[in-house]
Design a protein around this motif. Structure first.
Motif, PDB file in Angstrom:
ATOM      1  N   GLY A 290       3.685  -4.231   8.133  1.00  0.00           N
ATOM      2  CA  GLY A 290       3.484  -3.017   7.365  1.00  0.00           C
ATOM      3  C   GLY A 290       4.214  -2.603   8.574  1.00  0.00           C
ATOM      4  N   TYR A 291       4.003  -1.240   8.341  1.00  0.00           N
ATOM      5  CA  TYR A 291       4.260  -0.226   9.245  1.00  0.00           C
ATOM      6  C   TYR A 291       2.980   0.938  10.054  1.00  0.00           C
ATOM      7  CZ  TYR A 291       8.619  -0.550   6.727  1.00  0.00           C
ATOM      8  OH  TYR A 291       9.350  -1.571   5.644  1.00  0.00           O
ATOM      9  N   CYS A 292       3.888   0.899  11.372  1.00  0.00           N
ATOM     10  CA  CYS A 292       2.808   1.845  11.453  1.00  0.00           C
ATOM     11  C   CYS A 292       3.308   3.239  12.363  1.00  0.00           C
ATOM     12  CB  CYS A 292       1.851   0.649  13.050  1.00  0.00           C
ATOM     13  SG  CYS A 292       0.251   1.768  13.441  1.00  0.00           S
ATOM     14  N   PHE A 293       2.607   4.774  11.974  1.00  0.00           N
ATOM     15  CA  PHE A 293       2.994   5.626  13.099  1.00  0.00           C
ATOM     16  C   PHE A 293       2.408   5.383  14.273  1.00  0.00           C
ATOM     17  CE2 PHE A 293       3.097  10.682  13.677  1.00  0.00           C
ATOM     18  CZ  PHE A 293       4.213  10.436  13.224  1.00  0.00           C
ATOM     19  N   ARG A 294       3.274   5.592  15.286  1.00  0.00           N
ATOM     20  CA  ARG A 294       2.776   5.543  15.988  1.00  0.00           C
ATOM     21  C   ARG A 294       2.022   6.623  17.207  1.00  0.00           C
ATOM     22  NH1 ARG A 294      -0.288   1.017  16.827  1.00  0.00           N
ATOM     23  NH2 ARG A 294       1.010  -1.266  16.556  1.00  0.00           N
TER      24      ARG A 294
ATOM     25  N   GLU B  12       1.318  -1.284  -0.060  1.00  0.00           N
ATOM     26  CA  GLU B  12       0.427  -0.096  -0.154  1.00  0.00           C
ATOM     27  C   GLU B  12       1.239   1.263  -0.232  1.00  0.00           C
ATOM     28  OE1 GLU B  12      -2.998   2.009   3.430  1.00  0.00           O
ATOM     29  OE2 GLU B  12      -2.878  -0.207   3.574  1.00  0.00           O
ATOM     30  N   LEU B  13       2.029   0.876   0.839  1.00  0.00           N
ATOM     31  CA  LEU B  13       3.018   2.443   1.097  1.00  0.00           C
ATOM     32  C   LEU B  13       3.696   2.529  -0.489  1.00  0.00           C
ATOM     33  CD1 LEU B  13       3.393   4.389   2.739  1.00  0.00           C
ATOM     34  CD2 LEU B  13       5.553   2.985   4.095  1.00  0.00           C
ATOM     35  N   THR B  14       3.894   1.465  -0.826  1.00  0.00           N
ATOM     36  CA  THR B  14       4.743   1.918  -1.684  1.00  0.00           C
ATOM     37  C   THR B  14       3.779   2.158  -2.660  1.00  0.00           C
ATOM     38  OG1 THR B  14       6.639  -0.246  -1.081  1.00  0.00           O
ATOM     39  CG2 THR B  14       6.026   0.302  -4.292  1.00  0.00           C
TER      40      THR B  14
END
Length: 102
Positions: free
Chosen positions: A92-96, A48-50
């Motif tokens: 994936g990744y998460c802004f925490r 999704e980010l890509t």
């Protein structure tokens, strides 16, 4: 303006400030950070980010995303105390950070 504690991202001017100090971002770093901050608290997959950061449908090296995230982490959190971007292995990744953090 997306404000998370000491991190402030102005989406109109596409600029980043940390503790009131301007921080330079490349166009790709900005796109990654903006997308993660807009989806704070959500898991964002690598795919999704890509798809969000690349405008053209050309060969995308998966390592490029990891390099961008590494550079962003150093710029956002040079002392490695806040840890605003979490890697969730295989997901994936998460802004925490939340809007009160800082």
């Amino acid at each position: 303006v997306l404000q998370f504690g000491s991190i402030s991202l102005d989406t109109m001017s596409q600029s980043l400030e940390i503790n009131g100090e301007a921080v330079q971002l490349t166009a790709y770093e900005y796109r990654v950070l903006e997308y993660l901050m807009l989806h704070a608290g959500e898991v964002v997959s690598k795919t999704e980010l890509t798809e969000r950061i690349y405008e053209q449908d050309y060969d995308r090296d998966s390592n490029v995303l990891e390099v961008l995230l590494s550079r962003l982490r150093r710029k956002l959190d040079p002392d490695n105390r806040l840890k605003p971007i979490e890697t969730l292995r295989g997901r994936g990744y998460c802004f925490r950070l939340d809007r009160r953090a800082g």
